[in-house]
Design a protein around this motif. Structure first.
Motif, PDB file in Angstrom:
ATOM      1  N   LEU A  67       3.703  -4.189  -3.579  1.00  4.71           N
ATOM      2  CA  LEU A  67       3.872  -4.753  -4.758  1.00  4.71           C
ATOM      3  C   LEU A  67       5.240  -5.241  -5.009  1.00  4.71           C
ATOM      4  N   LYS A  68       6.250  -4.278  -4.755  1.00  2.00           N
ATOM      5  CA  LYS A  68       7.628  -4.646  -4.908  1.00  2.00           C
ATOM      6  C   LYS A  68       8.408  -3.944  -3.897  1.00  2.00           C
ATOM      7  N   LEU A  69       9.392  -4.715  -3.388  1.00  2.00           N
ATOM      8  CA  LEU A  69      10.318  -4.169  -2.567  1.00  2.00           C
ATOM      9  C   LEU A  69      11.622  -4.612  -2.969  1.00  2.00           C
ATOM     10  N   GLY A  70      12.336  -3.639  -3.827  1.00  2.00           N
ATOM     11  CA  GLY A  70      13.531  -3.903  -4.328  1.00  2.00           C
ATOM     12  C   GLY A  70      14.607  -3.205  -3.537  1.00  2.00           C
ATOM     13  N   ARG A  71      15.967  -3.232  -4.063  1.00  2.00           N
ATOM     14  CA  ARG A  71      17.171  -2.833  -3.541  1.00  2.00           C
ATOM     15  C   ARG A  71      16.809  -1.265  -3.682  1.00  2.00           C
ATOM     16  N   VAL A  72      16.352  -0.721  -4.508  1.00  2.00           N
ATOM     17  CA  VAL A  72      16.472   0.710  -4.756  1.00  2.00           C
ATOM     18  C   VAL A  72      14.982   1.311  -4.449  1.00  2.00           C
ATOM     19  N   LEU A  73      14.118   0.825  -5.194  1.00  2.00           N
ATOM     20  CA  LEU A  73      12.599   1.314  -5.219  1.00  2.00           C
ATOM     21  C   LEU A  73      11.756   0.265  -4.443  1.00  2.00           C
ATOM     22  N   ALA A  74      10.741   0.715  -4.147  1.00  2.00           N
ATOM     23  CA  ALA A  74       9.687   0.172  -3.293  1.00  2.00           C
ATOM     24  C   ALA A  74       8.255   0.668  -4.103  1.00  2.00           C
ATOM     25  N   VAL A  75       7.459  -0.263  -4.299  1.00  2.00           N
ATOM     26  CA  VAL A  75       6.144   0.197  -5.069  1.00  2.00           C
ATOM     27  C   VAL A  75       4.931  -0.371  -4.336  1.00  2.00           C
ATOM     28  N   GLY A  76       3.735   0.185  -3.983  1.00  2.35           N
ATOM     29  CA  GLY A  76       2.875  -0.225  -3.536  1.00  2.35           C
ATOM     30  C   GLY A  76       1.418   0.415  -3.836  1.00  2.35           C
ATOM     31  N   ASP A  77       0.283   0.126  -3.719  1.00  2.00           N
ATOM     32  CA  ASP A  77      -0.854   0.838  -3.702  1.00  2.00           C
ATOM     33  C   ASP A  77      -1.605   0.670  -2.446  1.00  2.00           C
ATOM     34  N   VAL A  78      -2.609   1.757  -2.533  1.00  2.00           N
ATOM     35  CA  VAL A  78      -3.514   1.854  -1.539  1.00  2.00           C
ATOM     36  C   VAL A  78      -4.969   2.132  -1.686  1.00  2.00           C
ATOM     37  N   LEU A  79      -6.105   1.421  -1.084  1.00  2.00           N
ATOM     38  CA  LEU A  79      -7.443   1.547  -1.334  1.00  2.00           C
ATOM     39  C   LEU A  79      -7.644   2.479   0.156  1.00  2.00           C
ATOM     40  N   ASP A  84     -13.899   8.155  10.419  1.00  2.37           N
ATOM     41  CA  ASP A  84     -12.358   7.800  10.088  1.00  2.37           C
ATOM     42  C   ASP A  84     -12.227   7.406   8.806  1.00  2.37           C
ATOM     43  N   LEU A  85     -10.984   7.366   8.155  1.00  2.00           N
ATOM     44  CA  LEU A  85     -10.548   6.766   6.693  1.00  2.00           C
ATOM     45  C   LEU A  85      -9.697   5.610   7.126  1.00  2.00           C
ATOM     46  N   ILE A  86     -10.020   4.563   6.622  1.00  2.00           N
ATOM     47  CA  ILE A  86      -9.065   3.157   6.663  1.00  2.00           C
ATOM     48  C   ILE A  86      -8.529   3.110   5.269  1.00  2.00           C
ATOM     49  N   ALA A  87      -7.143   2.889   5.337  1.00  2.00           N
ATOM     50  CA  ALA A  87      -6.213   2.729   4.230  1.00  2.00           C
ATOM     51  C   ALA A  87      -5.807   1.516   4.146  1.00  2.00           C
ATOM     52  N   GLU A  88      -5.797   0.764   3.164  1.00  2.83           N
ATOM     53  CA  GLU A  88      -5.172  -0.720   3.001  1.00  2.83           C
ATOM     54  C   GLU A  88      -4.074  -0.779   2.199  1.00  2.83           C
ATOM     55  N   ASP A  98     -17.738  -0.289   2.187  1.00  4.53           N
ATOM     56  CA  ASP A  98     -16.986  -0.901   1.384  1.00  4.53           C
ATOM     57  C   ASP A  98     -16.514  -0.286  -0.034  1.00  4.53           C
ATOM     58  N   LYS A  99     -17.291   0.984  -0.279  1.00  6.79           N
ATOM     59  CA  LYS A  99     -16.981   1.634  -1.103  1.00  6.79           C
ATOM     60  C   LYS A  99     -15.609   2.327  -1.144  1.00  6.79           C
ATOM     61  N   VAL A 100     -14.892   2.314  -2.010  1.00  8.70           N
ATOM     62  CA  VAL A 100     -13.583   2.746  -2.431  1.00  8.70           C
ATOM     63  C   VAL A 100     -13.596   4.373  -2.620  1.00  8.70           C
ATOM     64  N   VAL A 101     -13.144   5.307  -1.549  1.00  2.11           N
ATOM     65  CA  VAL A 101     -13.122   6.626  -1.724  1.00  2.11           C
ATOM     66  C   VAL A 101     -12.076   7.197  -2.479  1.00  2.11           C
ATOM     67  N   ALA A 102     -10.774   6.740  -2.423  1.00  3.47           N
ATOM     68  CA  ALA A 102      -9.661   6.997  -3.170  1.00  3.47           C
ATOM     69  C   ALA A 102      -8.597   5.885  -3.269  1.00  3.47           C
ATOM     70  N   ARG A 103      -7.789   5.894  -4.380  1.00  6.93           N
ATOM     71  CA  ARG A 103      -6.861   4.875  -4.702  1.00  6.93           C
ATOM     72  C   ARG A 103      -5.590   5.331  -5.159  1.00  6.93           C
ATOM     73  N   ALA A 104      -4.523   5.002  -4.432  1.00  5.03           N
ATOM     74  CA  ALA A 104      -3.245   5.676  -4.800  1.00  5.03           C
ATOM     75  C   ALA A 104      -2.100   4.612  -5.076  1.00  5.03           C
ATOM     76  N   SER A 105      -1.202   4.831  -5.837  1.00  8.83           N
ATOM     77  CA  SER A 105      -0.134   3.905  -6.037  1.00  8.83           C
ATOM     78  C   SER A 105       1.148   4.964  -5.802  1.00  8.83           C
ATOM     79  N   LEU A 106       2.308   4.292  -5.048  1.00 16.80           N
ATOM     80  CA  LEU A 106       3.360   5.198  -4.502  1.00 16.80           C
ATOM     81  C   LEU A 106       4.548   4.516  -4.869  1.00 16.80           C
ATOM     82  N   THR A 107       5.573   5.184  -5.191  1.00 16.35           N
ATOM     83  CA  THR A 107       7.028   4.654  -5.178  1.00 16.35           C
ATOM     84  C   THR A 107       7.768   5.425  -4.238  1.00 16.35           C
TER      85      THR A 107
END
Lengths: 141, 141, 141, 141
Positions: free
Chosen positions: D105-117, D97-101, D124-133
């Motif tokens: 980082l921001k929860l604004g009125r209009v936009l939310a921003v976060g990232d994921v490992l 299975d893959l585990i995403a953490e 403990d090796k990171v397979v992928a890294r993502a940031s999303l709005t």
């Protein structure tokens, strides 16, 4: 995983290789997978209103991962940025330095990948977040 | 889709709102969904070897979409970059200006999205590619 | 710059290497630096409301650049995506296929970079925009 | 900062709003600014060789930030992804299975921003890294 260059060695390298910008940055912490670097905010970094400009934050994120790679590999002046994705989330506080916390997620033979959180000094709010990929030249080139 | 500000109006606005950097850029073409802007390359933009720095290319891409948004909306000094993803693909030619071709892909009520191709003057090779999102402040704010 | 594989050769390769998804895509045009591929929209690609899901658009952009690289290099099954930045700008039209127009901006020895515009069939509005980097395995590996 | 929906409430919401994919994910941890979600890897997520596909990792990162936003705001089915930048760094381990953490980082009125490992389970090796709005619809819409 050992650190090949400490803060002093990295600052010496920066001063020699990038004399135009080396004075803008001060390295605060160096670990195998983590590096903290400060942007000593000056007039040239500011936009009207006293907030740090986007290009200055880009430059800070960029140097953060560059230094994190150098810290591990030793002086590899030719490592080049191939990609950066940066999110600007909050306005930096006027009159404050910026503190960038860089994290090295992968240091491969060909590519290095890391991400960076940027905060105004003394604040825990994240001002900007960036991820960067560096291309590492083959040994001996 | 009409253009609210032409090249001259945009340069006038830039000179007033961003006096530190306005002299770095010259606007070459303005259309409803396309804008061409030149970075007048100077010593401060260069890295050792005479190639334009990453932050200078970021700044050029950023101003390209900013101006493309202004051209359509009129003077909205408060539009802010929320995201930029930039790929650096080739070394710019030493001693040449950079030409950025910005394309507006979406101009919504809240967000504008565009992308930019950067080339060395006189070359058709793409040096860098960027996509940017701008947040547009509500009217009247 | 010559095309090593045409639409038929690319579809044959896809059917063999990725049998699970090959039937989702149809290649419409192949040129040296440009490729058009269609997502044949089916129930598994949809979200409630009948709009195509984000992961399906990601998959379409990803396959677009992959095929554009293959078209030039011949069958290199091991080329892998290292980065994708994607902007979702508008809701795709319900019940329509998606058309992706991929553009190859760099085909280097180690990395390939391209970008993609996705539209609903019959519309000129851009639904999503993506840029991708592929890592190319050394010849003989 | 309080959590409006816990793991059970989030899974219930997912099952109702996205019945096609809800069974793919299991929520492991929910905090105010952090959420852990598992991709229960199945045949449909795999590429030849048994490794999880890029679109499946994209979907996992996307759902991670979506759920992190929901956890704070309560059920806002209409929050939509506007941008994702994802780096694929290592091959996921076959049969895991893959585990995403996810980190908000921001929860604004209009936009939310976060990232994921994203990591393979037990590594403990990171397979992928993502940031999303995410764009957040105005209340009441």
């Amino acid at each position: 995983m050992t650190v090949e260059m400490d803060a002093q060695a990295l600052e010496g390298f920066l001063a020699e290789a990038f004399p135009q910008v080396a004075g803008d940055f001060r390295i605060e912490e160096v670990e195998a997978e983590r590096l903290v670097v400060r942007l000593i905010t000056q007039g040239k970094h500011l936009r009207p209103g006293g907030t740090v400009s986007g290009p200055s934050m880009f430059a800070l994120a960029d140097v953060g991962i560059y230094l994190a790679v150098l810290a591990r590999l030793g002086p590899v002046a030719l490592a080049v940025t191939t990609n950066c994705s940066i999110d600007f989330m909050r306005k930096p506080e006027a009159g404050k330095d910026l503190i960038a916390e860089a994290r090295l997620l992968k240091l491969g033979r060909v590519l290095a990948v890391g991400d960076v959180l940027i905060r105004s000094e003394g604040s825990d709010k994240v001002v900007a977040r960036a991820s960067l990929t560096y291309s590492i030249p083959p040994a001996g080139s």
